[in-house]
Design a protein around this motif. Structure first.
Motif, PDB file in Angstrom:
ATOM      1  N   TYR A 196     -50.689  12.571  10.464  1.00  0.00           N
ATOM      2  CA  TYR A 196     -51.360  11.321  10.102  1.00  0.00           C
ATOM      3  C   TYR A 196     -50.721  10.190  10.896  1.00  0.00           C
ATOM      4  O   TYR A 196     -49.519   9.938  10.780  1.00  0.00           O
ATOM      5  CB  TYR A 196     -51.190  11.092   8.601  1.00  0.00           C
ATOM      6  CG  TYR A 196     -51.960   9.937   8.011  1.00  0.00           C
ATOM      7  CD1 TYR A 196     -53.286  10.060   7.642  1.00  0.00           C
ATOM      8  CD2 TYR A 196     -51.330   8.704   7.808  1.00  0.00           C
ATOM      9  CE1 TYR A 196     -53.982   8.998   7.073  1.00  0.00           C
ATOM     10  CE2 TYR A 196     -52.017   7.649   7.248  1.00  0.00           C
ATOM     11  CZ  TYR A 196     -53.335   7.797   6.887  1.00  0.00           C
ATOM     12  OH  TYR A 196     -54.008   6.740   6.333  1.00  0.00           O
ATOM     13  N   ARG A 197     -51.500   9.523  11.723  1.00  0.00           N
ATOM     14  CA  ARG A 197     -50.981   8.423  12.528  1.00  0.00           C
ATOM     15  C   ARG A 197     -50.802   7.183  11.653  1.00  0.00           C
ATOM     16  O   ARG A 197     -51.701   6.809  10.904  1.00  0.00           O
ATOM     17  CB  ARG A 197     -51.914   8.103  13.687  1.00  0.00           C
ATOM     18  CG  ARG A 197     -51.330   7.073  14.642  1.00  0.00           C
ATOM     19  CD  ARG A 197     -52.206   6.882  15.868  1.00  0.00           C
ATOM     20  NE  ARG A 197     -51.587   5.954  16.788  1.00  0.00           N
ATOM     21  CZ  ARG A 197     -50.690   6.277  17.713  1.00  0.00           C
ATOM     22  NH1 ARG A 197     -50.323   7.551  17.827  1.00  0.00           N
ATOM     23  NH2 ARG A 197     -50.165   5.379  18.508  1.00  0.00           N
ATOM     24  N   THR A 216     -62.606   8.698   6.798  1.00  0.00           N
ATOM     25  CA  THR A 216     -62.267   7.385   7.339  1.00  0.00           C
ATOM     26  C   THR A 216     -62.984   6.342   6.501  1.00  0.00           C
ATOM     27  O   THR A 216     -64.210   6.364   6.394  1.00  0.00           O
ATOM     28  CB  THR A 216     -62.697   7.252   8.814  1.00  0.00           C
ATOM     29  OG1 THR A 216     -61.987   8.225   9.593  1.00  0.00           O
ATOM     30  CG2 THR A 216     -62.381   5.862   9.343  1.00  0.00           C
ATOM     31  N   ARG A 226     -52.014  17.905   7.771  1.00  0.00           N
ATOM     32  CA  ARG A 226     -52.479  17.253   8.995  1.00  0.00           C
ATOM     33  C   ARG A 226     -51.535  16.124   9.399  1.00  0.00           C
ATOM     34  O   ARG A 226     -51.043  15.384   8.552  1.00  0.00           O
ATOM     35  CB  ARG A 226     -53.881  16.682   8.784  1.00  0.00           C
ATOM     36  CG  ARG A 226     -54.950  17.731   8.505  1.00  0.00           C
ATOM     37  CD  ARG A 226     -55.436  18.367   9.790  1.00  0.00           C
ATOM     38  NE  ARG A 226     -56.540  19.292   9.525  1.00  0.00           N
ATOM     39  CZ  ARG A 226     -57.827  18.937   9.526  1.00  0.00           C
ATOM     40  NH1 ARG A 226     -58.155  17.675   9.756  1.00  0.00           N
ATOM     41  NH2 ARG A 226     -58.768  19.833   9.287  1.00  0.00           N
ATOM     42  N   CYS A 286     -49.660   3.718   2.458  1.00  0.00           N
ATOM     43  CA  CYS A 286     -49.012   5.016   2.232  1.00  0.00           C
ATOM     44  C   CYS A 286     -47.509   4.914   1.989  1.00  0.00           C
ATOM     45  O   CYS A 286     -46.840   5.947   1.873  1.00  0.00           O
ATOM     46  CB  CYS A 286     -49.265   5.932   3.431  1.00  0.00           C
ATOM     47  SG  CYS A 286     -50.994   6.268   3.760  1.00  0.00           S
ATOM     48  N   PRO A 344     -55.316  10.807   3.771  1.00  0.00           N
ATOM     49  CA  PRO A 344     -54.518  11.950   4.240  1.00  0.00           C
ATOM     50  C   PRO A 344     -55.008  13.296   3.712  1.00  0.00           C
ATOM     51  O   PRO A 344     -55.388  13.429   2.559  1.00  0.00           O
ATOM     52  CB  PRO A 344     -53.118  11.650   3.698  1.00  0.00           C
ATOM     53  CG  PRO A 344     -53.093  10.167   3.513  1.00  0.00           C
ATOM     54  CD  PRO A 344     -54.486   9.812   3.074  1.00  0.00           C
ATOM     55  N   ARG A 345     -54.958  14.278   4.609  1.00  0.00           N
ATOM     56  CA  ARG A 345     -55.262  15.661   4.258  1.00  0.00           C
ATOM     57  C   ARG A 345     -53.982  16.495   4.384  1.00  0.00           C
ATOM     58  O   ARG A 345     -53.195  16.301   5.306  1.00  0.00           O
ATOM     59  CB  ARG A 345     -56.346  16.228   5.181  1.00  0.00           C
ATOM     60  CG  ARG A 345     -56.783  17.652   4.840  1.00  0.00           C
ATOM     61  CD  ARG A 345     -57.657  18.227   5.943  1.00  0.00           C
ATOM     62  NE  ARG A 345     -58.916  17.517   6.054  1.00  0.00           N
ATOM     63  CZ  ARG A 345     -59.992  17.772   5.327  1.00  0.00           C
ATOM     64  NH1 ARG A 345     -59.953  18.743   4.422  1.00  0.00           N
ATOM     65  NH2 ARG A 345     -61.103  17.093   5.499  1.00  0.00           N
ATOM     66  N   PHE A 377     -45.859   9.054  13.051  1.00  0.00           N
ATOM     67  CA  PHE A 377     -46.687  10.087  12.434  1.00  0.00           C
ATOM     68  C   PHE A 377     -45.996  10.603  11.174  1.00  0.00           C
ATOM     69  O   PHE A 377     -44.779  10.532  11.036  1.00  0.00           O
ATOM     70  CB  PHE A 377     -46.914  11.268  13.391  1.00  0.00           C
ATOM     71  CG  PHE A 377     -47.846  10.975  14.525  1.00  0.00           C
ATOM     72  CD1 PHE A 377     -49.203  11.196  14.396  1.00  0.00           C
ATOM     73  CD2 PHE A 377     -47.363  10.458  15.717  1.00  0.00           C
ATOM     74  CE1 PHE A 377     -50.071  10.919  15.441  1.00  0.00           C
ATOM     75  CE2 PHE A 377     -48.214  10.176  16.767  1.00  0.00           C
ATOM     76  CZ  PHE A 377     -49.572  10.402  16.629  1.00  0.00           C
ATOM     77  N   ILE A 425     -57.481   6.078   6.936  1.00  0.00           N
ATOM     78  CA  ILE A 425     -57.867   7.488   6.893  1.00  0.00           C
ATOM     79  C   ILE A 425     -57.175   8.117   5.699  1.00  0.00           C
ATOM     80  O   ILE A 425     -55.969   7.970   5.517  1.00  0.00           O
ATOM     81  CB  ILE A 425     -57.473   8.221   8.186  1.00  0.00           C
ATOM     82  CG1 ILE A 425     -58.212   7.608   9.387  1.00  0.00           C
ATOM     83  CG2 ILE A 425     -57.797   9.715   8.076  1.00  0.00           C
ATOM     84  CD1 ILE A 425     -57.798   8.197  10.723  1.00  0.00           C
ATOM     85  N   GLY A 431     -59.307  13.413   4.575  1.00  0.00           N
ATOM     86  CA  GLY A 431     -59.881  13.425   5.912  1.00  0.00           C
ATOM     87  C   GLY A 431     -60.897  12.337   6.178  1.00  0.00           C
ATOM     88  O   GLY A 431     -61.277  12.102   7.335  1.00  0.00           O
ATOM     89  N   ALA A 475     -51.893   1.762   7.396  1.00  0.00           N
ATOM     90  CA  ALA A 475     -51.411   3.005   6.795  1.00  0.00           C
ATOM     91  C   ALA A 475     -49.990   2.849   6.249  1.00  0.00           C
ATOM     92  O   ALA A 475     -49.657   3.397   5.200  1.00  0.00           O
ATOM     93  CB  ALA A 475     -51.461   4.133   7.820  1.00  0.00           C
TER      94      ALA A 475
END
Length: 286
Positions: free
Chosen positions: A195-196, A96, A193, A205, A189-190, A233, A187, A94, A201
């Protein structure tokens, strides 16, 4: 009767041994285990050759920001033996994270490099001798000295740089330049949630999206496609951590491996029980 007694004793011994082995295994798997550090990735916090106890309890990772942890690479490998890495948790699910040349910002809070974090610096030829003299006077070791075309590079901790700049004349200090690092924002990731996925990213990711989607993800021209459909997303199935080594030159961490999933974190480094440096033995790890 004597044979039965011997058999009972033998079975009892086997049973006791099995219990002991089971307890030892359970303690190592769920509570804690000893490991040997094989790199200088953590600068002054841990040294190559140190033996530490890693706290694995609770088994589900709940690492807090600032803790030193052992983890496996999240990158997919064909080999059965996965290398172990050590680093410091700087981003939890979560968060940033903004990476900058002079440090980091976590959720808007500035976090400069730790005092013992190592970085590379360039010094021009004309300032080389004054710098070396000052380093000798302050007892600063000459680490990873390398001659370049127009000067030299050397590794210094954040605190050593501060001490040098405090003592060196301004004309010399101006010729000591930290190597620049690229700036970016992400950000962490959680689990569960949405994730944009912006350009950063998608780079950070990519490996974990491919892993979680079990091969259903396809990347093309900077875009993500799931089951053939473009999406901006992604909902991750577990928590992730952003982990960096204190020694940016030697450590392999999230800058090279990407975000680290919770199931690849072994536990946090708890206690150093042996080190070649006697002053470091029997110390809590920070």
């Amino acid at each position: 009767m004597k044979g039965k007694a011997l058999l009972r004793s033998f079975l009892y011994g086997i049973g006791s041994l099995a219990v002991v082995v089971g307890v030892v295994y359970a303690v190592r798997y769920y509570v804690g285990e000893s490991y040997r550090i094989s790199t200088n990735a953590m600068a002054e916090a841990l040294k190559e050759g140190d033996y530490i106890v890693v706290n694995k309890w609770p088994k589900a990772p709940t690492e807090r920001r600032g803790e030193v942890v052992l983890f496996h690479s999240p990158l997919r490998r064909d080999s059965l033996e996965r290398p172990l890495f050590v680093g410091r948790v700087l981003g939890v699910p979560g968060d940033t994270v903004v990476v900058k040349p002079d440090g980091y910002a976590i959720n808007g809070k500035e976090m400069p490099h730790a005092p013992q974090a190592l970085s590379r610096y360039f010094i021009t030829t004309e300032a080389k001798e004054p710098l070396l003299r000052q380093m000798k006077q302050l007892g600063i070791p000459v680490r990873e000295w390398q001659e370049e075309a127009f000067g030299c590079t050397v590794s210094l901790t954040t605190f050593e740089e501060y001490r040098l700049r405090s003592e060196l004349p301004q004309a010399v200090s101006a010729h000591l330049v930290a190597e620049q690092t690229a700036s970016y924002r992400l950000i962490v990731p959680r689990k569960g949630r949405a994730y944009r996925l912006d350009a950063t990213a998608l780079i950070c990711c990519r490996e974990i999206i491919e892993r979680e989607s079990q091969g259903k993800a396809r990347f093309q021209e900077g875009k993500l496609f799931l089951d053939g459909r473009e999406t901006t997303f992604f909902i991750f199935q577990q928590d992730y951590f952003w982990i960096l080594a204190d020694n940016s030159q030697e450590g392999i961490d999230s800058r090279h491996l990407g975000l680290v999933p919770a199931d690849q974190v072994i536990g946090h480094a708890w206690f150093c029980w042996y080190s070649k440096d006697k002053q470091r033995r029997f110390k809590w790890i920070h």
